[in-house]
Each structure stands twice: as C-alpha cells, then as structure tokens.
Scaffold this active site. Sequence first.
Site, mmCIF file in Angstrom:
data_model
loop_
_atom_site.group_PDB
_atom_site.id
_atom_site.type_symbol
_atom_site.label_atom_id
_atom_site.label_comp_id
_atom_site.label_asym_id
_atom_site.label_seq_id
_atom_site.Cartn_x
_atom_site.Cartn_y
_atom_site.Cartn_z
ATOM 1 N N GLY A 21 0.817 -1.197 0.000
ATOM 2 C CA GLY A 21 0.000 0.000 0.000
ATOM 3 C C GLY A 21 0.851 1.245 0.000
ATOM 4 O O GLY A 21 2.058 1.201 -0.274
ATOM 5 N N ALA A 24 2.667 0.794 3.628
ATOM 6 C CA ALA A 24 2.930 -0.509 4.240
ATOM 7 C C ALA A 24 3.001 -1.602 3.188
ATOM 8 O O ALA A 24 2.555 -1.431 2.054
ATOM 9 C CB ALA A 24 1.837 -0.838 5.257
ATOM 10 N N ASP A 136 -12.956 3.767 5.795
ATOM 11 C CA ASP A 136 -12.398 3.308 4.518
ATOM 12 C C ASP A 136 -12.994 1.953 4.149
ATOM 13 O O ASP A 136 -12.286 1.046 3.711
ATOM 14 C CB ASP A 136 -10.878 3.231 4.585
#
Length: 358
Positions: A21, A24, A136
């Site tokens: 991501g 991460a 999210d």
Amino acid sequence: MDDAAVLRKKGYIVGINLGKGSYAKVKSAYSERLKFNVAVKIIDRKKTPTDFVERFLPREMDILATVNHRSIIKTYEIFETSDGRIYIVMELGVQGDLLEFIKCRGALHEDVARKMFRQLSSAVKYCHDLDVVHRDLKCENLLLDKDFNIKLSDFGFSKRCLRDGSGRIVLSKTFCGSAAYAAPEVLQGIPYQPKVYDIWSLGVILYIMVCGSMPYDDSDIKKMLRIQKEHRVDFPRSKNLTGECKDLIYRILQPDVNRRLHIDEILSHSWLQPPKPKAMSSASFKREGEGKYRADCKLDTRPGSRPEHRPDHKLATKPQQRMLVTPENEDRMEDRLAETSRAKDHHISGAEVEKAST
C-alpha cells in the site's frame, strides 16, 4: 536485519508478498507458535509521512488491539524494532478480498450477498457501538476466510469518535477514504458524522455485491457528486433484483445525512432477515444473467464465471487509492479537479474536495 530475519527471530517463517500500500507492505508467514499461516503488515516509520505516524498509526494500533469480533480480522501480535519498523501480525484472508472475488465470480446471488452483508453490517455495528469508525470501507478491505466469510480489515483511517459536553459526536474534518466509496458530504468537504459516512460506504459495497459493478462512475468526481445529490441509483435490469434489496440500497445511498439509515435500521431491514423456510427442489435454480447456482447457494470460485451482462461501471482493475485531506492543509487546496478526474485510478486531493463542493 531484513524483515525475514526479524520475523524469524519472532517465530515466523516468511512466505509470499500479499500486497503493498501507500505506507505498508503485507507478507504471508507461518507462525510456529500458532501452527498456521498469518498475514504480517510491515510499516517503516522512516518512510512514512509524519502525519500518518503521529495521528493515524497510533489510532490503528490501538483499535486493532481492542476490537474482537468474528467478522473482523484478528490481530495476534504487534511489535516494533529499534530502527522503527512496525510489524502487525494478523489473521490471513486465505480466499483473498471481496473485490477480486466479484471480479472473478461476477455479481453474487442475493442469498449469498445477504449472508456476507449481514456479517459486514454486524462488524460495523460492533465498531459503532464502541464509538469506533472505519472510514475506509470498501471491497478491497473485506477479506474472505476459507469458508468465504467476511473479515473486515485495514483500520488505517479508523478513529474513536469524540463527544462534546452534551454527549453528541463531534463532526470529523479529515476527509479520507476512497473516492468511489465516499459519501457526498465527504467529497464536498463538509464536516461530517463519521458513523453516517461508514453507512454510505456500506451501500456502495452492497450494490457491488449484487450488481457486479460500481453504482457511480468515479472518473468524474463532480459529475458523480451531482448524480449522488439527486439520489439517483440505477440498477441493471438484467440482475432481476428483488424490491427489498433495491429498497435497502436506495435508502442507504441517501444524500441527506439526516435521512440515511443507521446501522441498527440496516440490520433490521426486511431484506437482511433470514429467509423463511420453504420447499425447494434439489435441482439448481437459475436467475437471468447470473448463471446457475446450487440450491444451497454455495459459492463457485472458479475463474471465468462472470455474469453474462457487462457492468455499467466496471470494477476497478487496480485497488482504489485513498484520499486524505486533513484540517491542517485545507487552506492549501488548489483547483486540480479537471486534470485529476481524467486519471482512471486517481488519488483524491484537497482540490477535488473543494471543487466538487462548488
């Protein structure tokens, strides 16, 4: 010491890379203590923006260490090295995420979607009852276990709600999440009720489950917002959705925050109630455009089993990128909506939030 060596000392044998991501990376690993495979999220403080490290990361780790629900990914261990690398050891979604499943399988039969959506809604209610919001919610963040049960993951934008002296939840001013799943008030940069924002995202997810496509085309944020504010939700005729299913989606995707359903109202909606027992032949039943299903509605995970009809708004071929506009940088918003909206998988900036609201 590299990641594999660090994890080996902790009793984990590193496997394959599962994803990467913005801040991460995630690897699979075998836990010698637990005797099964896990997922390890690795975050390097030195390579991560200060705002994320100081605000969002502590919230995520605090919430991950707190939540405990059958439809939320379990966190087994969190540790940090002296050089600032954080390792979050979590339950592994062995069947991948919901987005990839639907892209491969096509729209879900309503009975299957009902089961999955009930699991997701139960997880969201659990969080909301703790005054925790996710912010999210999207198909990429819904992992599937070996039995295709939903597991809510990625609490990177989550937070605990603050309350004022009267006990009312304080409005949020950090506009985050993913544009395709974001509520109109968030896209407009209006301070918002975070729990109500989560509800909108649930509506987008349910639509994707039963239609196999996006409810709105997010390639043009301004146009998408206009359609949302008109409370327009178009359902593909080929799916033959029940009226109850369409009613639930329509009432969740309500642009008026005061009329949008709450999580308890979603869970009590007639479509989500267990179906009444009825006689059913052992033969497979068929719905137009959906292919054949076994009478017990088991999921067919074989590649290539897409529905006959193409979606109106195709599911993204890449993961939805997150948007993040914090109060600190709202005053630096610039008008870049026209150029960014041309990108198929774009990051929503402060400029887009500001322009979309005009």
